[in-house]
Design a protein around this motif. Structure first.
Motif, PDB file in Angstrom:
ATOM      1  N   ASP A 459       7.605   8.316   9.999  1.00  0.00           N
ATOM      2  CA  ASP A 459       8.738   9.101   9.507  1.00  0.00           C
ATOM      3  C   ASP A 459       8.601   9.362   8.017  1.00  0.00           C
ATOM      4  OD1 ASP A 459      10.292   8.958  12.032  1.00  0.00           O
ATOM      5  OD2 ASP A 459      10.126   6.810  11.599  1.00  0.00           O
ATOM      6  N   TYR A 460       8.043   8.370   7.326  1.00  0.00           N
ATOM      7  CA  TYR A 460       7.858   8.522   5.880  1.00  0.00           C
ATOM      8  C   TYR A 460       6.412   8.228   5.541  1.00  0.00           C
ATOM      9  CZ  TYR A 460      12.899   8.070   5.961  1.00  0.00           C
ATOM     10  OH  TYR A 460      14.208   8.251   6.237  1.00  0.00           O
ATOM     11  N   ILE A 461       5.786   9.141   4.813  1.00  0.00           N
ATOM     12  CA  ILE A 461       4.450   8.840   4.296  1.00  0.00           C
ATOM     13  C   ILE A 461       4.592   8.726   2.790  1.00  0.00           C
ATOM     14  CG2 ILE A 461       2.042   9.550   4.169  1.00  0.00           C
ATOM     15  CD1 ILE A 461       2.560  11.318   6.615  1.00  0.00           C
ATOM     16  N   CYS A 462       4.301   7.547   2.283  1.00  0.00           N
ATOM     17  CA  CYS A 462       4.382   7.319   0.840  1.00  0.00           C
ATOM     18  C   CYS A 462       2.963   7.096   0.332  1.00  0.00           C
ATOM     19  CB  CYS A 462       5.250   6.096   0.553  1.00  0.00           C
ATOM     20  SG  CYS A 462       6.882   6.283   1.256  1.00  0.00           S
ATOM     21  N   PRO A 463       2.255   8.183  -0.028  1.00  0.00           N
ATOM     22  CA  PRO A 463       0.812   8.072  -0.253  1.00  0.00           C
ATOM     23  C   PRO A 463       0.449   7.151  -1.418  1.00  0.00           C
ATOM     24  CG  PRO A 463       1.613  10.231  -0.917  1.00  0.00           C
ATOM     25  CD  PRO A 463       2.736   9.558  -0.219  1.00  0.00           C
ATOM     26  N   ASP A 464      -0.532   6.322  -1.137  1.00  0.00           N
ATOM     27  CA  ASP A 464      -1.043   5.352  -2.098  1.00  0.00           C
ATOM     28  C   ASP A 464      -2.117   6.034  -2.953  1.00  0.00           C
ATOM     29  OD1 ASP A 464      -1.675   3.009  -3.355  1.00  0.00           O
ATOM     30  OD2 ASP A 464      -2.626   2.056  -1.619  1.00  0.00           O
ATOM     31  N   HIS A 465      -2.358   5.461  -4.158  1.00  0.00           N
ATOM     32  CA  HIS A 465      -3.483   5.934  -4.969  1.00  0.00           C
ATOM     33  C   HIS A 465      -4.805   5.565  -4.305  1.00  0.00           C
ATOM     34  CE1 HIS A 465      -0.879   6.907  -8.194  1.00  0.00           C
ATOM     35  NE2 HIS A 465      -0.788   5.734  -8.779  1.00  0.00           N
ATOM     36  N   HIS A 466      -5.851   6.229  -4.743  1.00  0.00           N
ATOM     37  CA  HIS A 466      -7.205   5.776  -4.424  1.00  0.00           C
ATOM     38  C   HIS A 466      -7.469   4.549  -5.291  1.00  0.00           C
ATOM     39  CE1 HIS A 466     -11.667   5.981  -4.497  1.00  0.00           C
ATOM     40  NE2 HIS A 466     -11.503   6.413  -3.264  1.00  0.00           N
ATOM     41  N   TYR A 467      -8.382   3.678  -4.880  1.00  0.00           N
ATOM     42  CA  TYR A 467      -8.566   2.449  -5.663  1.00  0.00           C
ATOM     43  C   TYR A 467      -9.098   2.728  -7.057  1.00  0.00           C
ATOM     44  CZ  TYR A 467     -13.703   1.949  -5.353  1.00  0.00           C
ATOM     45  OH  TYR A 467     -15.050   2.119  -5.498  1.00  0.00           O
ATOM     46  N   LEU A 468      -9.743   3.878  -7.255  1.00  0.00           N
ATOM     47  CA  LEU A 468     -10.245   4.201  -8.590  1.00  0.00           C
ATOM     48  C   LEU A 468      -9.136   4.705  -9.507  1.00  0.00           C
ATOM     49  CD1 LEU A 468     -13.602   5.968  -7.654  1.00  0.00           C
ATOM     50  CD2 LEU A 468     -13.326   3.730  -8.702  1.00  0.00           C
ATOM     51  N   GLU A 469      -7.945   4.897  -8.938  1.00  0.00           N
ATOM     52  CA  GLU A 469      -6.817   5.368  -9.739  1.00  0.00           C
ATOM     53  C   GLU A 469      -5.807   4.258 -10.011  1.00  0.00           C
ATOM     54  OE1 GLU A 469      -6.442   9.852  -7.820  1.00  0.00           O
ATOM     55  OE2 GLU A 469      -5.332   8.188  -6.967  1.00  0.00           O
ATOM     56  N   SER A 470      -6.060   3.076  -9.435  1.00  0.00           N
ATOM     57  CA  SER A 470      -4.970   2.097  -9.496  1.00  0.00           C
ATOM     58  C   SER A 470      -5.400   0.755 -10.068  1.00  0.00           C
ATOM     59  CB  SER A 470      -4.368   1.913  -8.099  1.00  0.00           C
ATOM     60  OG  SER A 470      -5.366   1.915  -7.131  1.00  0.00           O
ATOM     61  N   TRP A 471      -4.405   0.044 -10.521  1.00  0.00           N
ATOM     62  CA  TRP A 471      -4.584  -1.334 -10.940  1.00  0.00           C
ATOM     63  C   TRP A 471      -4.536  -2.211  -9.709  1.00  0.00           C
ATOM     64  CZ3 TRP A 471      -5.936  -2.941 -15.616  1.00  0.00           C
ATOM     65  CH2 TRP A 471      -5.759  -2.071 -16.689  1.00  0.00           C
ATOM     66  N   THR A 500       0.875  10.944  -5.874  1.00  0.00           N
ATOM     67  CA  THR A 500       0.721   9.680  -5.174  1.00  0.00           C
ATOM     68  C   THR A 500       1.335   8.583  -6.025  1.00  0.00           C
ATOM     69  OG1 THR A 500      -1.442   9.404  -6.197  1.00  0.00           O
ATOM     70  CG2 THR A 500      -1.395  10.386  -4.013  1.00  0.00           C
ATOM     71  N   ARG A 501       1.555   7.432  -5.408  1.00  0.00           N
ATOM     72  CA  ARG A 501       2.117   6.296  -6.128  1.00  0.00           C
ATOM     73  C   ARG A 501       1.504   5.040  -5.521  1.00  0.00           C
ATOM     74  NH1 ARG A 501       8.531   5.713  -5.905  1.00  0.00           N
ATOM     75  NH2 ARG A 501       8.129   4.758  -3.882  1.00  0.00           N
ATOM     76  N   SER A 502       1.189   4.086  -6.340  1.00  0.00           N
ATOM     77  CA  SER A 502       0.523   2.915  -5.783  1.00  0.00           C
ATOM     78  C   SER A 502       1.474   2.226  -4.801  1.00  0.00           C
ATOM     79  CB  SER A 502       0.063   1.973  -6.888  1.00  0.00           C
ATOM     80  OG  SER A 502       0.979   0.949  -7.086  1.00  0.00           O
ATOM     81  N   ALA A 503       0.906   1.712  -3.731  1.00  0.00           N
ATOM     82  CA  ALA A 503       1.712   1.099  -2.672  1.00  0.00           C
ATOM     83  C   ALA A 503       2.538  -0.045  -3.223  1.00  0.00           C
ATOM     84  CB  ALA A 503       0.797   0.606  -1.559  1.00  0.00           C
ATOM     85  N   GLN A 504       1.942  -0.757  -4.180  1.00  0.00           N
ATOM     86  CA  GLN A 504       2.659  -1.890  -4.778  1.00  0.00           C
ATOM     87  C   GLN A 504       3.921  -1.405  -5.485  1.00  0.00           C
ATOM     88  OE1 GLN A 504      -0.602  -1.407  -4.936  1.00  0.00           O
ATOM     89  NE2 GLN A 504      -1.637  -3.295  -4.355  1.00  0.00           N
TER      90      GLN A 504
END
Lengths: 1074, 464
Positions: A459-471, A500-504
């Motif tokens: 119902d909701y997709i909250c896209p995560d960053h790629h690992y090269l974009e995130s801490w 996108t936004r990091s999953a954390q």
């Protein structure tokens, strides 16, 4: 499922009807409609006369030529404010961590002008020690994948973070208010990030009914459970293994070099244990029991083919044999297997190396793993090669927890399901019934970074960053930590997209945390829990210093005292008694079928399918089968012959398609002959047949995950009761190597360890050339004397040993064939992806290939004895007749011959020799005659048939190489993107050589050994490739060239390559096989 | 003005002209022998010959003149003196710094220019006082700014060297200063110069006119003679009909002409093709009217202050606006023109001069690239600037005189190679070359090692 239409034009083609044959032989399938536009009527009614036509033609040509003469106006946009550490045109390196839920690797990221373009291993990591594999290399391309989700989605439509957050928070609050424990579930793959785990526990704190379930696509649950009962700690765990300390390694179905547990780390260790040099003339012995041919099996000294259902029995009998010899534990009273003779010999070897051996099993069955624990226990390996106190945090998935979650979901007990970094809608087995259960969850939230199979239904997709974009951080082993830092700002960000936004950060936001910035959270966590309280003289806590040091090196060690040394007493099994007869009966009850047994394995390139949308990996030839772009059924060639399947013996790559039926579910796949595959077994790779991977990965191969079986409370990847039947179709397979043997030529030289220890030059005897005057030494029969005399470059060696002379050593004893070098080369040198259709036409562009040879029983002599005719002999030698061939890998790239046959035939001098020994290729001079490729005895030159970076045709096989602004970002600006119609080949990474020399010049010092390395050498996880300046006596390559094992490829041609090989040594024990 | 670029092979084109003359001259003779007017024709031919002699003399004079030019040593000595003493105020091109640009000065001043210029440079005040009209005019034209008196500072010989240099400026400067000469005549590698081609065109034009006149003359003479002899008037063919007729009867001549024309087209075509995308002097207008002359020239800012990348890596880099702001936070422009340009920087970087804060949105500047190497050639600035110790001006020319930045060199491969052949490797003091340098000095201490000797001509050093 394969698309029938794609590969078959119609039944008439199959039946070869006369009309079809007649049409087929014509140049054009249909009559050309010439009358329509050149008939008398058409001409007379046309308004355009011939003269007009010529005028237009002339005008167009003139206009086009004139336009071409105009210099284009190029705009250039510098930074408005230059970031302090970025200098345009200068590379920056950042330490980071790759972890995709399965493989862990500490990496260095090369960024150029702010873009990550290359990944290398981090030599400072005590875990991976600078090793990487193909999947890690390829992950940089996934960053620029246009299929990544660029916006949050709410109920299938693009939305904003505000909307998504508001609605999700409301749903979570409502669910938590119900008070039903476990109605909010975070389902993720293995999480090894301590900060993320902390965030999840905070989330659970906020919503007390929530729980966290970890699930791995390919599970190690059985092993963890076995260890739970076996080890004193009493919790599911996996210990740390040291393959480098083991003298005898026995693997029962575990492909530890490419897939099992922590393959990157293990391949490095394995190679260290087997490295030979003048100082160390001993290596470990590797015995592999397996059904399919894996990379580990191919590297084994002794490989014994068993059926998957026999794994337990083999383990048990090995235990009994070892127990009998050591008299430490009671032997089991198990039933006999056909391999018992060999097993008792192996047991003797193991006992001889007690404490310096290692036994592992790939099975996900608790009982088998318990038996393996007992073997290691009896052998005393827990003190040395296995460290129980240092736990491995990888592969934490719990099959039982997942199964109970699915039944909860089915029962409607789960109100909110958050999936993070996992794709169960694709990977979960049919037996688990996940997909029906998933549909029943009222609120499904996906934190996936692309709209995969699971996200599609969310119902909701909250896209995560790629690992090269995130801490991020990682804790792969007890005491071992590493940091991941962003190497680029998030590509999809406001204002163009919601981004996108990091999953954390998503989880923090939903938990209502004060800190919603993951970077701050991470730092706080490290400050509080990890970094030691070091203070300076003034008593100031040196937190920033420590943090910066850790960030720079990427890794951090904080070993609890206990973990440093394995102590048998602290884990001893003394208190636990084993019910051996119960295990015997459990193993005896393993289902054995009358039909075929199928092994669901992972390919080196695609693995579990996470990176299926990565064209670099799809095009990487499988180390064993050399097939690109597909999965298939592997089968013993002898059985295929009996079934009448095509053995792919001719070069047209056409395989028979078979229908494979397991428990009533069918898939159609081509059948591929696999020498060394146990009879009665089949192999099918997981990770294919995806529908939500993206443009590249969708529809490649077929999905075998539904067949994963549920047995003994774990998922089983060995499947029984399969039926195979011909589907009466054929299918073209894109394989890069069609021949399997060396056809009698000494391309790959090998010897046994015994022979090597007696004579280091064993297997590397000097070749003699037959002449009219009898046998002569190679150096006395030389066509090139005149050439050498006239050559401006001193070819043999620089007389004064002053200049640079590049050489490359390839140790065939260390090469495990994993393909990391191939992907690394692709990334470094902008090698295009060509797609399956072109691979079939033998137009793959890889500059380095890894030839895989099966040693065949057939030799010239034997063929003669058997009376095989001259004309057939070559052919028969190409088909490995042995049921259990020995395998060897040989990376081949341009050999940079000093007597280069390619250079002498180029009509435009586009390929010529440099004074440092490099065979140079000048693309802008090349006119594409292909003479060089024809004259190259190593077949390493690649002709560029298309403008791969512009041609629409290649949009589906590699969207990233199209001229869109996203895909182009991965290109290495130091290497030109070759245009159509030129020959290209390995340059020994001349751009790295030039850059390294420049660095030395600017720092006013000579070039240091190891400072300049080619991409393949840098990326080799086993250090099989060594590159350096042979004129530097201290260099590694200068040492290696003196080694007796060194030889030149096809030395009898006297091409004098600058690349040399070291013979392969097998620690073969003939006694075991007899 | 003297011709500095003598044609590559003048004899070839004279031969062509002579051939042309005889073709038509012979033709004339053949047709008029019927008439008792041989004398007249001979006269005509003679005058024609005289015309060519005149043309040749003219051309030869110019060439000889070029050959008589001052010695190279004198010019190069003059160049150094010029840069030391004159360049602050005078450019060698047309642009005015403090004093006028010196291009073409030798033609402007009263002849003989050597004498006049010697006097002027030695003591321009004295010359003005002596009532020299041109000296006074120059003084007035330049806002009555007095030029330094060099008497006592420079010897006569030194001044003569300077004059020699000014009269014979380096070819590239002359061309660039002329302001964006076209690609066709700018390529030093092809040795092409514009002047001889122009002369050739004029000669061809003159010949065509001559042919037309002679044809009419012949026609009228023919009709007169026919009338005299009572022969019927010859058919009055138009020139378009007569040419084919002439071709039919003069196949050899026609072939020769054809070969000549083809050769001319080939030469021109070849040179044109070599010039494609070779754009020395390219000076596009830029979004911000930045002047190197003001910054590097007048204010003497070091090149590397702004182009710091040149020392570090591949690209020298266009300075980012924060570098501009180091000075332009304070310097807001003395004239409205300057203020306008500096305001563009503020707009781009988002600087609010009133509030003195970066509060506004940023607008990256889209510069038009001047130097652009093709992708297949790898060039690294650090290699040349740091290791090779090559001065920026060697490739980029006198940037400190450019108001709009321009491409100075051709940037062709031939240009690279030429430099690599001549430039000595900076071995001394560089630890990278220590061993090699020592060994070479032992062998022959007078030996010079050029880039080419070190493999600087190998394809793989730049193409990968």
């Amino acid at each position: 499922m394969m698309n029938e239409k794609k590969y078959w034009k119609g039944l008439e083609e199959l039946n070869e009807s006369p009309a079809f044959v007649k049409a087929r032989d014509k140049e054009f399938a249909k009559e050309m409609p010439i009358e329509e536009f050149l008939g008398k009527e058409a001409i007379t009614t046309s308004n355009t006369s011939r003269r007009d036509f010529l005028k237009y033609l002339g005008f167009t040509v003139a206009a086009a030529s004139l336009a071409a003469c105009e210099s284009p106006v190029v705009k250039t946009i510098p930074y408005v404010i230059k970031p302090e550490d970025v200098t345009p045109g200068v590379n920056n390196w950042y330490a980071s961590t790759f972890f995709n839920g399965e493989d862990y690797c500490s990496v260095l990221i090369k960024t150029r002008d702010g873009r990550p373009i290359k990944i290398e291993g981090n030599p400072q990591s005590p875990v991976t020690k600078g090793a990487v594999n193909a999947r890690v290399h390829a992950s940089v391309l996934s960053l620029y994948d246009n299929y990544r989700a660029k916006n949050p989605y709410v109920h299938g439509g693009e939305s904003t973070w505000e909307t998504a957050d508001r609605e999700i928070a409301a749903k979570l609050t409502a669910a938590a208010a119900k008070g039903a424990t476990g109605n909010i579930v975070i389902l993720s793959s293995t999480i090894i990030s301590p900060s993320t785990q902390q965030i999840i526990s905070e989330f659970i704190g906020k919503y007390p009914t929530a729980k966290h379930v970890m699930y791995d696509a390919v599970s190690f649950s059985g092993m963890r459970k076995a260890n739970q009962t076996y080890f004193v700690s009493g919790k599911p765990s996996i210990p740390a293994y040291s393959f480098d300390k083991a003298k005898v390694i026995v693997s029962i179905g575990a492909d530890f070099l490419t897939n099992w547990l922590s393959p990157i780390e293990f391949s490095k260790q394995y190679a260290e244990g087997r490295r030979l040099s003048r100082e160390k003339r001993d290596m470990s012995k590797h015995i592999q029991f397996e059904s399919i041919m894996t990379v580990s099996g191919a590297n084994a000294d002794t490989r014994i083919q068993i059926k998957p259902s026999e794994e337990g029995a083999v383990a048990l009998n090995l235990y009994s044999a070892v127990a009998k010899l050591t008299k430490k534990l009671a032997p089991a009273n198990s039933s006999a297997t056909p391999y018992d003779d060999q097993i008792s010999k192996i047991a003797a070897e193991l006992v001889q190396s007690s404490g310096q051996s290692l036994v592992i099993a790939g099975s996900n069955d608790t009982t088998v793993q318990t038996v393996v624990n007992m073997i290691n226990d009896v052998l005393g390996n827990y003190k040395t090669t296995i460290n129980v106190n240092q736990e491995c945090n990888l592969r934490q998935g719990d099959d039982e927890a997942f199964a109970s979650l699915v039944s909860d979901m089915k029962a409607g007990k789960v109100d909110v399901l958050i999936t993070y970094n996992t794709n169960p809608a694709y990977t979960a087995s049919a037996a688990s019934g996940f997909n029906e259960a998933y549909a029943k969850v009222p609120c499904k939230i996906s934190l996936a970074s692309s709209v995969d199979e699971t996200a599609t239904g969310a119902d909701y997709i909250c896209p995560d960053h790629h690992y090269l974009e995130s801490w991020n951080d990682a804790n792969p082993y007890t005491g071992q930590y590493s940091l991941a830092q962003p190497a680029i700002s998030p590509l999809f960000c406001k204002p163009r997209n919601e981004g996108t936004r990091s999953a954390q950060e998503s989880l923090l936001k939903w938990s209502g945390s004060d800190v919603t910035d993951y970077y701050t959270y991470l730092q706080n966590h490290w400050k509080k829990n990890l970094l030691p309280e070091v203070s300076d003289e003034g008593g100031n806590y040196l937190y920033t210093n420590l943090w910066n040091q850790t960030l720079q090196s990427g890794v951090f060690e904080k070993m609890p005292e206990k973990a440093a040394e394995s102590d048998q007493e602290s884990w001893g099994h003394g208190a636990i008694s084993f019910d051996i007869p119960a295990m015997v009966s459990k193993i005896a009850s393993t289902p054995k079928s009358s039909g075929y047994e199928v092994v669901l394995y992972q390919k080196t390139s695609i693995g579990s399918g996470i990176q299926a949308n990565n064209p670099w990996l799809q095009e990487l030839p499988d180390p064993i089968t050399k097939v690109t772009w597909d999965n298939y059924i592997t089968m013993n060639p002898g059985e295929m012959k009996e079934k009448g399947f095509s053995l792919l013996e001719d070069d047209n790559h056409v395989a028979s398609v078979a229908t494979l039926t397991v428990n009533g579910s069918k898939i159609e796949l081509p059948v591929f002959p696999q020498p060394g595959q146990a009879r009665g077994t089949l192999g099918v790779a997981l990770g294919y047949g995806r529908t939500g991977a993206g443009r590249v990965g969708n529809g490649v191969g077929a999905n075998a995950y539904p067949w994963v079986q549920w047995n003994n409370n774990t998922f089983q990847y060995n499947v029984t009761g399969a039926e195979i039947a011909s589907a009466n179709k054929s299918y073209t397979i894109g394989a890069t190597q069609t021949h399997n043997t060396m056809i009698g030529r000494p391309i790959l030289k090998e010897a046994t360890l015994e022979e090597y220890q007696k004579n280091p030059a064993a297997g590397n005897e000097q070749e003699m050339i037959k002449t009219v005057d009898g046998l002569k030494q190679l150096k006395d029969v030389n066509l090139w004397d005149d050439f050498d005399a006239k050559s401006p470059v001193n070819l043999t060696n620089n007389a004064d040993n002053l200049g640079l002379r590049w050489k490359m050593a390839i140790d065939l004893n260390s090469c495990i064939g994993c393909g990391a070098c191939v992907v690394s080369c692709t990334a470094e040198n902008n090698v295009p992806v060509v797609g399956k259709a072109e691979v079939v036409l033998v137009r793959e562009m890889h500059w380095i290939r890894i030839d895989r040879y099966y040693s065949s029983d057939m030799s010239w002599e034997k063929a003669k004895e058997e009376g095989i005719t001259e004309s057939n002999r070559m052919y028969d030698m190409m088909v490995p007749s042995s049921d259990n061939p020995e395998v060897a890998f040989q990376p081949v790239m341009c050999q940079h011959c000093n007597h280069a046959p390619c250079e002498t035939v180029c009509p435009v001098l586009a390929t010529n020799h440099g004074s440092e020994g490099i065979n140079q290729m000048v693309y802008n001079r090349c006119v594409g005659t292909k003479y060089c490729a024809n004259n190259c005895p190593y077949k390493v030159r690649r002709f560029n048939w298309f403008n791969y970076y512009r041609d629409e045709k290649f949009l589906t096989v590699n969207p990233a190489q199209q001229s869109n602004e996203l895909g182009r970002m991965v290109l290495n600006p130091d290497v030109v993107v070759r245009s159509r119609g030129v020959m290209e080949k390995c340059s020994l990474c001349v751009q790295r050589i030039q850059l390294g020399k420049l660095k030395a010049k600017m720092e006013s010092r000579p070039v240091k050994d190891g400072e300049i390395v080619t991409a393949c050498a840098q990326s080799c996880p086993t250090n099989a490739i060594v590159f350096g300046n042979v004129n530097d006596p201290e260099s590694r390559v200068a040492t290696l060239i003196k080694d007796e094992r060194n030889y030149l490829l096809l030395a009898d041609l006297d091409t004098q390559p600058n690349v040399f090989y070291m013979t392969k040594i097998r620690n073969k024990d003939k006694a075991i096989l007899e | 003005m003297p011709v500095n670029n003598s044609p590559k092979n003048p004899s070839k084109f004279f031969a062509g002209i002579i051939q042309f003359y005889f073709t038509f001259g012979g033709d004339l003779k053949k047709h008029t022998h019927l008439l008792n007017m041989n004398k007249l024709i001979t006269k005509l031919q003679k005058s024609l010959a005289a015309f060519f002699v005149l043309v040749f003399t003219l051309i030869f004079t110019t060439i000889t003149y070029a050959a008589d030019a001052p010695s190279a040593a004198s010019i190069s000595a003059g160049e150094k003196l010029f840069h030391a003493n004159c360049a602050v105020c005078h450019s060698i091109g047309t642009n005015k710094i403090t004093g006028p640009g010196l291009q073409g000065v030798t033609g402007r001043v009263p002849a003989p220019y050597q004498d006049w210029m010697l006097k002027w440079i030695k003591n321009n005040a004295a010359l003005r006082k002596s009532g020299d009209s041109y000296a006074n005019k120059i003084f007035a034209d330049n806002n009555n700014t007095a030029m330094t008196v060099f008497e006592g500072t420079l010897t006569d010989d030194q001044i003569k060297d300077i004059i020699a240099y000014v009269a014979n400026p380096p070819q590239e400067v002359a061309q660039n200063a002329a302001g964006g000469t076209t690609a066709a005549n700018g390529n030093a590698n092809t040795g092409g110069g514009g002047n001889y081609k122009e002369i050739l065109l004029i000669v061809i034009g003159a010949l065509l006119v001559l042919i037309y006149i002679l044809r009419s003359v012949r026609k009228s003479l023919l009709s007169v003679s026919n009338e005299k002899k009572g022969l019927p008037a010859t058919e009055d063919l138009s020139i378009w009909k007569e040419i084919p007729k002439w071709i039919r009867t003069h196949k050899v001549h026609f072939a020769v002409i054809n070969i000549f024309i083809t050769a001319v087209i080939c030469v021109y075509g070849w040179e044109y093709l070599w010039g494609i995308h070779v754009d020395p002097g390219y000076h596009p207008s830029q979004p911000i009217n930045f002047s190197h002359q003001v910054h590097a020239g007048t204010n003497g800012i070091a090149c590397l202050y702004c182009h710091s990348g040149a020392e570090k890596g591949k690209v020298a880099g266009i300075p980012t606006l924060n570098v501009c702001m180091n000075c332009h936070k304070g310097i807001q422009g003395s004239t409205p023109e300057y203020q306008k340009e500096i305001a563009k920087i503020y707009y781009a970087i988002g600087w609010d001069p009133q509030a003195a804060a970066y509060t506004k949105p940023q607008h990256p500047v889209q510069w038009t690239r001047v130097h652009s190497l093709p992708d297949f050639a790898y060039f690294n600035h650090a290699q040349h600037v740091v290791v090779g110790k090559v001065a920026c001006e060697t490739c980029h020319g006198p940037c400190n005189t450019y108001t709009t930045n321009q491409q100075f060199s051709t940037l062709t491969m031939g240009w690279c190679i030429d430099c690599h052949r001549q430039t000595q490797v900076q071995m001394k003091g560089n630890g990278y070359y220590a061993k090699l340098h020592e060994a070479l000095m032992k062998q022959d201490s007078s030996r010079t090692i050029t880039e080419a000797d070190m493999g600087g001509l190998e394809c793989g050093k730049c193409h990968y």
